[in-house]
Design an enzyme around this catalytic site. Sequence first.
Site, PDB file in Angstrom:
ATOM      1  N   LEU A   9      -2.912  -1.960  -3.594  1.00 34.77           N
ATOM      2  CA  LEU A   9      -2.761  -1.517  -2.423  1.00 34.77           C
ATOM      3  C   LEU A   9      -1.868  -1.811  -1.451  1.00 34.77           C
ATOM      4  O   LEU A   9      -0.971  -2.382  -1.808  1.00 34.77           O
ATOM      5  CB  LEU A   9      -3.708  -2.980  -2.054  1.00 34.77           C
ATOM      6  CG  LEU A   9      -5.216  -3.270  -2.075  1.00 34.77           C
ATOM      7  CD1 LEU A   9      -5.577  -4.555  -1.084  1.00 34.77           C
ATOM      8  CD2 LEU A   9      -5.827  -1.662  -1.985  1.00 34.77           C
ATOM      9  N   ASP A  10      -1.653  -0.537  -0.718  1.00 34.58           N
ATOM     10  CA  ASP A  10      -0.613   0.110  -0.189  1.00 34.58           C
ATOM     11  C   ASP A  10      -0.554  -0.895   0.816  1.00 34.58           C
ATOM     12  O   ASP A  10      -1.403  -1.860   1.159  1.00 34.58           O
ATOM     13  CB  ASP A  10      -1.438   1.474   0.741  1.00 34.58           C
ATOM     14  CG  ASP A  10      -0.872   2.392  -0.018  1.00 34.58           C
ATOM     15  OD1 ASP A  10      -0.151   2.939  -0.865  1.00 34.58           O
ATOM     16  OD2 ASP A  10      -1.067   3.594   0.219  1.00 34.58           O
ATOM     17  N   ARG A  11       0.970  -1.179   1.532  1.00 31.74           N
ATOM     18  CA  ARG A  11       1.162  -2.660   2.077  1.00 31.74           C
ATOM     19  C   ARG A  11      -0.184  -2.289   2.863  1.00 31.74           C
ATOM     20  O   ARG A  11      -0.036  -1.547   3.893  1.00 31.74           O
ATOM     21  CB  ARG A  11       2.929  -2.307   2.793  1.00 31.74           C
ATOM     22  CG  ARG A  11       3.158  -3.773   3.604  1.00 31.74           C
ATOM     23  CD  ARG A  11       4.321  -3.382   3.558  1.00 31.74           C
ATOM     24  NE  ARG A  11       5.467  -4.222   4.656  1.00 31.74           N
ATOM     25  CZ  ARG A  11       5.230  -5.368   4.210  1.00 31.74           C
ATOM     26  NH1 ARG A  11       5.131  -6.211   3.833  1.00 31.74           N
ATOM     27  NH2 ARG A  11       5.349  -5.343   6.326  1.00 31.74           N
TER      28      ARG A  11
END
Length: 222
Positions: A9-11
């Site tokens: 997951l992206d930050r």
Amino acid sequence: MIISAVHRLDRLVSGLLILARNASKADIFRQQIEAGLVQKQYIAKVVGEFPEDELIVDANIDYNAREGRSTAEVRGSAKGKAASTKFSRISTNGTQSIVLCEPVTGRTHQIRVHLQYSGHPIANDMLYISEQTIDRSIRGSGADRSACISDASLTSNVGEVINECEENSNGDFSIDPMCTNCPNLAPKGYDGDEEGLWLHCIRYSGPGWTYECPYPDWATLS
């Protein structure tokens, strides 16, 4: 036991993250993802009244590692990598909308950039709330500043409001723009108080399996 992440997951993105109990099991999941056998679903809270009909965005994604952001290029452009995302409106109050996002490909910041491209960026996404590059190293880019710019994005003076928000922000947060992994240094462009994006992974499904998680609190519009 070694736990292996199947995907990432992206930050600042919340939601479902699948972890395999061993590397071989993780490889099976990854092979299914690479073969296009896995359906991924996210929800987002976006600016404005999203179209009622299903919207498919086909626009290349060009990622600039130095700036830490992606741009959407017109279809057929030689720049970037091919990317496609399907969007369906779940609900709207006329000011904001909850949207189901189904990425067909997996490019960096794909959902965020395609929503911006559609004219309905994620309502608290400081990187893509407008076409301007926002200096995220300035402290004060949390909930208050996000709400301020989200409201402004419905008008024509976004740049003026961004400047006003930055002038009114408190504190001094600075980083070395050339280094994103130095010891004791915050990741490039984020401060410790920044809230999570209104982008949430809710479901991954593949051949004979489905994993899902609950909707976040912000997914209900008043």
